[in-house]
Design an enzyme around this catalytic site. Structure first.
Site, mmCIF file in Angstrom:
data_model
loop_
_atom_site.group_PDB
_atom_site.id
_atom_site.type_symbol
_atom_site.label_atom_id
_atom_site.label_comp_id
_atom_site.label_asym_id
_atom_site.label_seq_id
_atom_site.Cartn_x
_atom_site.Cartn_y
_atom_site.Cartn_z
ATOM 1 N N ASP A 25 0.851 -1.196 0.000
ATOM 2 C CA ASP A 25 0.000 0.000 0.000
ATOM 3 C C ASP A 25 0.887 1.247 0.000
ATOM 4 O O ASP A 25 1.592 1.496 0.973
ATOM 5 C CB ASP A 25 -0.902 -0.040 1.248
ATOM 6 C CG ASP A 25 -1.691 1.250 1.407
ATOM 7 O OD1 ASP A 25 -1.868 1.969 0.405
ATOM 8 O OD2 ASP A 25 -2.141 1.518 2.547
ATOM 9 N N ASP A 29 -4.065 3.948 2.659
ATOM 10 C CA ASP A 29 -5.505 3.700 2.869
ATOM 11 C C ASP A 29 -5.777 2.263 3.318
ATOM 12 O O ASP A 29 -6.939 1.849 3.424
ATOM 13 C CB ASP A 29 -6.312 4.049 1.606
ATOM 14 C CG ASP A 29 -5.974 3.159 0.431
ATOM 15 O OD1 ASP A 29 -5.062 2.301 0.553
ATOM 16 O OD2 ASP A 29 -6.611 3.299 -0.631
ATOM 17 N N ASP A 33 -1.882 -1.210 -3.747
ATOM 18 C CA ASP A 33 -2.204 -0.477 -4.981
ATOM 19 C C ASP A 33 -1.104 -0.641 -6.030
ATOM 20 O O ASP A 33 -0.072 -1.273 -5.775
ATOM 21 C CB ASP A 33 -2.454 1.000 -4.663
ATOM 22 C CG ASP A 33 -1.402 1.569 -3.723
ATOM 23 O OD1 ASP A 33 -0.213 1.294 -3.960
ATOM 24 O OD2 ASP A 33 -1.764 2.254 -2.740
ATOM 25 N N ASP A 102 -5.974 -10.510 -15.003
ATOM 26 C CA ASP A 102 -7.144 -11.365 -15.113
ATOM 27 C C ASP A 102 -8.092 -10.831 -16.169
ATOM 28 O O ASP A 102 -8.296 -9.617 -16.282
ATOM 29 C CB ASP A 102 -7.888 -11.398 -13.778
ATOM 30 C CG ASP A 102 -7.549 -12.618 -12.964
ATOM 31 O OD1 ASP A 102 -8.120 -13.680 -13.248
ATOM 32 O OD2 ASP A 102 -6.702 -12.500 -12.068
ATOM 33 N N ASP A 202 -10.275 -16.013 -16.268
ATOM 34 C CA ASP A 202 -10.968 -16.471 -15.072
ATOM 35 C C ASP A 202 -12.165 -17.357 -15.414
ATOM 36 O O ASP A 202 -13.003 -16.971 -16.246
ATOM 37 C CB ASP A 202 -11.457 -15.227 -14.318
ATOM 38 C CG ASP A 202 -12.094 -15.564 -12.994
ATOM 39 O OD1 ASP A 202 -11.358 -15.969 -12.085
ATOM 40 O OD2 ASP A 202 -13.328 -15.417 -12.874
ATOM 41 N N GLU A 256 -8.050 -20.609 -16.881
ATOM 42 C CA GLU A 256 -8.502 -21.266 -15.654
ATOM 43 C C GLU A 256 -9.710 -22.104 -16.052
ATOM 44 O O GLU A 256 -10.772 -21.562 -16.366
ATOM 45 C CB GLU A 256 -8.882 -20.253 -14.571
ATOM 46 C CG GLU A 256 -9.058 -20.944 -13.219
ATOM 47 C CD GLU A 256 -10.045 -20.266 -12.285
ATOM 48 O OE1 GLU A 256 -9.996 -20.534 -11.077
ATOM 49 O OE2 GLU A 256 -10.895 -19.483 -12.750
ATOM 50 N N HIS A 345 -4.559 -17.008 -4.812
ATOM 51 C CA HIS A 345 -5.465 -16.202 -3.993
ATOM 52 C C HIS A 345 -6.732 -16.969 -3.623
ATOM 53 O O HIS A 345 -7.545 -16.478 -2.856
ATOM 54 C CB HIS A 345 -5.813 -14.917 -4.749
ATOM 55 C CG HIS A 345 -6.663 -15.198 -5.962
ATOM 56 N ND1 HIS A 345 -6.217 -15.968 -7.016
ATOM 57 C CD2 HIS A 345 -7.934 -14.847 -6.254
ATOM 58 C CE1 HIS A 345 -7.191 -16.059 -7.905
ATOM 59 N NE2 HIS A 345 -8.239 -15.392 -7.481
ATOM 60 N N ASP A 346 -6.915 -18.139 -4.225
ATOM 61 C CA ASP A 346 -8.106 -18.950 -3.931
ATOM 62 C C ASP A 346 -7.805 -20.124 -3.012
ATOM 63 O O ASP A 346 -8.685 -20.945 -2.743
ATOM 64 C CB ASP A 346 -8.670 -19.530 -5.233
ATOM 65 C CG ASP A 346 -9.351 -18.490 -6.089
ATOM 66 O OD1 ASP A 346 -9.769 -17.447 -5.548
ATOM 67 O OD2 ASP A 346 -9.465 -18.727 -7.303
#
Ligand code: TEU
Length: 572
Positions: A25, A29, A33, A102, A202, A256, A345-346
């Protein structure tokens, strides 16, 4: 004989996956990013990866953390600006790395203009999504969303049902409508013209729906593969998309493809997809009921056992099943090419799931690196796995951010009359949030991820597990990854060689061994995948000095392997 014609840059590449929200970051915030990624490009370069794939940074209400896109051509404010994206692209290109993003086109956000227009039958987009009229009390069929609950939601404005294979805020696009396909191709070309180097497509096997949307076979296994995936027009649409978009570019296309086996994958390769992502090797730790079924451990055990035992039980794996999954794809890939990942991430964290994140943290994380980087498949390293990041504790349901975990926890609490604490260990070993805790850069507050309040909790172990400490320690998991990535780049045998699978067998159920061979040259990989030492007899080639070893001392030779010891030999 390997010839230049066999070579492809994306076969030789190592992919690094970034979850931007949790990477770095730059503006305080609490949300990672694009500028944060730009600031870390030197880190990626030092690690030696070739391709950076970032999860979605498009405009999105974040019901599914960016996989619900409201504007495909806009960068969400929280991630920065298009100029930041261009700077990231240029910074990566300047260091010979490529940038992939993605492509999420099975569905959009319900807040996308297309869906908003589609709710109004007179706005000219009434057929852009999968709508069905009917009784507001009775969904058009029995399909269940992959995130739990029905796959249909009633829209009061249009007075009709819309289909969503994922969250209700992710309505499925109607790919049978040529106008929809056209709009998608234009968007894809927008990014290709901007200099993107490819896409991770995806849930791409979901885009074509079966004729008439028949009921699914919801027996004990509600996840009816035949219905949800590989629909009747999928290959027609994908080859049309290739023709209209990336065929003119040297892009890497990662599909995917949940629900596709190696046979089905052949058709995806013909459509122009370069590598497929499958889930077979992920299923080996789930037990017969699937990811979110506690049955094989038992709800009572969840309530009664101590955490360490539960972590082990929930990640029990039969190494021969893992090998069967890898082998099935390696032998079935034909003229295509596989990818290989241990985390994403899954998924939960690789070292917690497939290794021992406690006593043998370093040993098992480096064993997993050796596994990942010595197969005939493009390796994907998920952010933080090169540091050995681990699963976190999720003591309160308020800490959970993931839409899937929320949905499944709600369902579990409904179905079994238990308090949250009972299912918390299950969340720790199943929730996608485990992969989404902030990247651990150093031992300062919030692990150096942000100066603000992180959007999701930081893992408690950041003072020990972080990039600064790892870079300082020549024996770290990070440096092991770095040198193995270098080795793979320098060794065609590790990229292109054929594989012979040697172990496990009945005598060595917890030892993995394979040999890669190319044009008479070979590499032997032996992984003692357990917390016990073992003497491995009967394997040719263990006498010499290994070229890769995760134990640094002189004992790393011969038949005796220590807990999670991993070695690679150059053999004749
Ligand atoms: O995942 C597609 C998919 O098949 C998921 O159901 C996956 O198996 C699940 O997340 C495992 O728990 C993709 C993305 O990778 C995922 O992050 C998104 O949530 C999903 O599509 C919807 O866009």
């Amino acid at each position: 004989m390997l010839t230049d014609a066999d070579r492809e840059w994306w076969k030789e590449a190592v992919v690094y996956q970034i979850y931007p929200r949790s990477f770095d970051d730059s503006d305080g915030d609490g949300i990672g990013d694009l500028r944060g990624i730009v600031d870390r490009v030197d880190y990626l370069d030092e690690l030696g990866v070739d391709v950076v794939w970032t999860c979605p940074v498009y405009e999105s209400p974040n019901a599914d953390m960016g996989y619900d896109i409201a504007d495909y051509r806009a960068i969400a404010d929280e991630y920065g600006t298009m100029a930041d994206w261009e700077e990231l692209r240029d910074a990566l290109h300047a260091r010979d790395m490529r940038l992939l993003m993605d492509l999420v086109v099975n569905h959009t956000s319900d807040e996308h203009d297309w869906f908003q227009a589609s709710r109004d039958p007179d706005a000219g987009k009434d057929d852009w999504y999968v709508w069905r009229e009917g009784d507001p009390e009775e969904p058009p069929n029995n399909w269940i969303s992959l995130f739990g609950g029905p796959a249909w939601t009633w829209d009061d404005e249009r007075e009709a049902w819309y289909l969503h294979l994922f969250d209700e805020k992710q309505p499925d696009l109607n790919w049978d409508n040529p106008e929809v396909r056209e709009a998608i191709y234009e968007m894809v070309n927008f990014w290709l013209e901007k200099g993107i180097d490819g896409f991770r497509m995806d849930a791409i096997s979901c885009i074509s729906k079966p004729e008439g949307l028949p009921d699914a076979d919801t027996g004990e296994d509600w996840f009816d593969m035949g219905i949800y995936f590989n629909g009747p027009h999928i290959h027609e649409y994908l080859s049309e998309m290739a023709d209209r978009t990336w065929d003119d570019y040297d892009a890497m296309l990662i599909g995917e493809t949940p629900g596709a086996g190696p046979e089905e994958a052949q058709a995806y390769f013909e459509d122009g997809i370069d590598v497929v992502v499958h889930f077979d090797h992920m299923d080996v730790t789930y037990g017969p009921g699937g990811k979110w079924s506690p049955d094989y451990v038992g709800m009572d055990a969840l309530a009664g056992e101590d955490d360490t035992t539960l972590d082990e039980r929930l990640n029990t794996m039969d190494l021969s099943e893992l090998q069967a999954a890898i082998r099935k794809w390696d032998e079935g890939v034909g003229d295509g090419w596989n990818s290989l990942y241990l985390g994403s991430h899954d998924q939960t964290r690789a070292v917690s799931r497939f290794g021992d994140d406690d006593e043998y943290h370093r040993e098992s994380a480096t064993l997993l690196a050796t596994f990942l980087l010595t197969q005939r498949a493009t390796p994907f390293c998920y952010q933080g796995d090169e540091l050995g990041m681990t699963n976190a504790d999720w003591d309160s349901p308020d800490a959970i951010r993931d839409v899937e975990a929320h949905g499944q926890v709600e369902r579990l609490l409904d179905e079994h009359d238990v308090p949250y604490e009972t299912v918390a260990p299950f969340v720790r070993n199943r929730s996608r949030d485990n992969a989404r805790t902030p990247m651990q850069w150093d031992d300062s507050e919030h692990a150096g991820f942000t100066d603000g309040d992180p959007w999701i909790q930081v893992n408690d172990d950041f003072e020990r597990v972080n990039a600064a400490a790892a870079r300082d320690d020549p024996e770290s998991i990070f440096h092991f990854y770095r040198s193995l990535i270098d080795r793979r780049h320098a060794d065609d045998v590790l990229v292109y060689g054929e594989t012979d699978y040697l172990l496990p067998n009945d005598d060595y159920p917890d030892v993995w061994a394979h040999r890669r061979t190319l044009d008479g040259d070979s590499r032997l990989v032996v992984l003692n995948w357990q917390g016990e030492a073992v003497a491995v007899t009967g394997l040719d080639g263990l006498d010499g000095e290994p070229v890769v070893a995760n134990y640094g001392d002189a004992g790393r030779a011969g038949e005796r392997f220590r807990p999670y010891e991993a070695r690679v030999y150059e053999t004749e």
